[in-house]
Scaffold this active site. Structure first.
Site, PDB file in Angstrom:
ATOM      1  N   LYS A  79      57.201 -15.539  49.849  1.00 46.11           N
ATOM      2  CA  LYS A  79      58.278 -16.817  48.840  1.00 46.11           C
ATOM      3  C   LYS A  79      59.075 -16.520  48.154  1.00 46.11           C
ATOM      4  O   LYS A  79      60.088 -15.514  48.313  1.00 46.11           O
ATOM      5  CB  LYS A  79      57.212 -16.510  47.337  1.00 46.11           C
ATOM      6  N   SER A 154      53.158 -23.193  42.551  1.00 45.91           N
ATOM      7  CA  SER A 154      54.519 -23.408  42.450  1.00 45.91           C
ATOM      8  C   SER A 154      55.405 -22.350  43.964  1.00 45.91           C
ATOM      9  O   SER A 154      56.084 -22.869  45.107  1.00 45.91           O
ATOM     10  CB  SER A 154      55.727 -22.572  41.698  1.00 45.91           C
ATOM     11  N   SER A 178      49.293 -19.388  40.666  1.00 45.47           N
ATOM     12  CA  SER A 178      51.099 -20.431  42.205  1.00 45.47           C
ATOM     13  C   SER A 178      50.824 -19.723  43.564  1.00 45.47           C
ATOM     14  O   SER A 178      50.901 -19.982  44.343  1.00 45.47           O
ATOM     15  CB  SER A 178      52.239 -20.377  42.030  1.00 45.47           C
TER      16      SER A 178
END
Ligand code: GLN
Length: 502
Positions: A79, A154, A178
């Site tokens: 990420k 997210s 997330s």
């Protein structure tokens, strides 16, 4: 050898170990897949083909030299909120456009030490604020199950990459859900470790008391193998826990729930949860009962206030953490129009105006307000008290049961654009995942099937007491095996083929 991108990380590791395939071949197969399908999915913000292949060659050499790490040579996506030396890190924000970190996050250091080639950085809501990846300044990621739908957020990029077979594994971060919520809506496994279990050093902070990095995978065992690589004490993170973690991979291979005490959280279900999500949840609970688990309903009365408390604590911490993006130190610098000799403050204002998106500004304003003198006690202070009550709910529940369960997210993947103009509707996606962050306990989302009404993936969440992450893997592995039987194999086998030519 069958399609390398379809294999689990565990199977890839076995093939690498047996000398059936090289890490260079495995890594190249994933890079090819990214090239073929990512124009549709947009899971990646940055792909580092050359770097990944170099690291793969180094991993092959290490194997040739007799080394045998559990995931040595298995590639991974990270990420874009974890800093990577020499590789752009944007946090999905324009304000970090062009910033290349001079150091690695500790998680990334662990991945490199384990010999896992880094394929690239995955898309995310700006500074991890959101539940759909639509708040990325670089455009949304699409759910491989239906390209018109969101992959969660997210960390939608990490989950979509794993779902679309672009990466066998990925790293996500979970501040309020997330990792777990994207897992639920993409039919993948997502784990938020115990707070402090995985180092936050080099994880660009959203809310420091809530943030936690963790594994994104297609199977429970794969997630466990990755968890073992990234967990551990780190002197660079003052909240890192100094314990000897048991092997999660070993726990994932026990798969026994006979006599396990399971608590179904009364407050996390029912009204507001989509029918198919509830049906799949009930079915998972019935499977556990059939395997000898004792299931009871448990009440956690303060969970009702978790979302409200979270949306005071998170913006408060975020407003402080994001103050460092001041146009002086990182990335973007915008000079105000019509000012001949702008002051530092004017440059800062122009940069933050241009560089930060609406959701980020909204939360900075909220947090600044909640922390302001005169309001601090009424908002931030009260939220902290609620946080304590939520921890006490968990403590009381875990006196009665070994694990708690709920649906991970109230609905399946919604359509891109559907909730973008309604922040509160967006926030409600995390209603079931947020309590774990407030209390610091570990949570795992496991694919529980497809909802009858829309054919989209659903997830069940398993929660355990702090430090008992291994218990999550033991329970999830057992449930996964039963669910594979119920669905005739892994859920992702039913995902539509992406048109690689498109
Ligand atoms: N969706 C939640 C939020 O918007 C959770 C974010 C996260 O876990 N990073 O804050």
């Amino acid at each position: 050898m069958s399609d390398l991108t379809r294999m689990s990380a565990a199977a890839l590791a076995a093939a690498l170990r047996g000398g059936d395939v090289s890490s260079v071949e495995v890594t190249r197969a994933h890079l090819d897949r990214i090239q073929a399908v990512d124009p549709q999915v947009h899971a990646f913000l940055h792909v580092d083909g050359d770097g990944a292949l170099e690291q793969a060659a180094a991993a092959d050499e290490r194997r040739a030299g007799g080394e045998d790490g559990a995931l040595l040579g298995v590639p991974i996506a990270v990420k874009d909120i974890l800093v990577t030396r020499g590789m752009p890190t944007t946090c999905g924000s324009k304000i970090l456009h062009g910033w290349v970190p001079p150091y690695d996050a500790s998680v990334v250091t662990s991945l490199r030490a384990a010999g896992m080639p880094l394929l690239g950085k995955t898309n995310m809501d700006e500074f991890a604020m959101g539940s759909s990846t639509e708040h990325s300044a670089y455009g949304p990621t699409r759910n491989p199950w239906d390209l018109h739908r969101i992959p969660g957020g997210s960390g939608g990029g990490s989950s979509a990459a794993v779902t679309a077979f672009e990466a066998p594994l990925a790293i996500g971060t979970d501040t309020g859900g997330s990792i777990r919520q994207p897992g639920a809506v993409t039919g993948t496994v997502g784990v938020k470790p115990t707070y402090g279990g995985v180092s936050r050093y080099g994880l660009v902070a959203l809310a420091s008391s809530l943030d936690q990095a963790g594994p994104v995978a297609r199977t429970v065992l794969d997630a466990a193998l990755l968890h073992d690589v990234i967990a551990g004490h780190d002197l660079m993170d003052s909240t890192s826990i100094d314990v000897q973690w048991p092997s999660m991979a070993a726990a994932a291979q026990v798969s026994d729930v006979d006599g396990l005490r399971v608590g179904v959280v009364k407050e996390l279900g029912g009204e507001g949860y989509q029918r198919g999500v509830r049906d799949r949840f009930d079915e998972a609970v019935r499977l556990l009962v059939g395997a000898g688990a004792d299931v009871v309903e448990v009440s956690c009365p303060h969970f009702e206030y978790a979302l409200a408390a979270y949306y005071l604590i998170l913006p408060s911490e975020a407003s402080s953490n994001l103050a460092k993006f001041d146009a002086m130190r990182y990335g973007l610098r915008v000079l105000p129009d019509d000012v001949a000799a702008p002051s530092a403050e004017q440059v800062m204002a122009a940069t933050r105006e241009a560089g930060l998106g609406d959701e980020v500004k909204r939360r900075i304003i909220l947090g600044t307000f909640a922390l302001s003198s005169g309001y601090y006690d009424a908002y931030y202070g009260q939220a902290q008290k609620v946080r304590t009550l939520i921890s006490q709910d968990f403590a009381a529940a875990f006196e009665q049961v070994d694990v708690l369960m709920s649906p991970t997210a109230p609905t399946t993947a919604f359509k891109i654009g559907e909730k973008l103009d309604d922040p509160l509707a967006m926030y409600l996606n995390d209603i079931a995942t947020i309590p774990a962050n407030l209390a610091g306990v570990p949570g795992l989302s496991l694919p529980s099937g497809l909802a009858d009404e829309d054919g989209l993936p659903t997830g069940v969440q398993i929660l355990a007491p702090a430090l008992e992450d291994a218990r999550l893997y033991r329970v999830a592995a057992a449930l996964e095996a039963m669910l594979h039987e119920r669905w005739g194999g892994p859920l992702l086998d039913r995902a539509p083929e992406l048109d690689a030519a498109a």
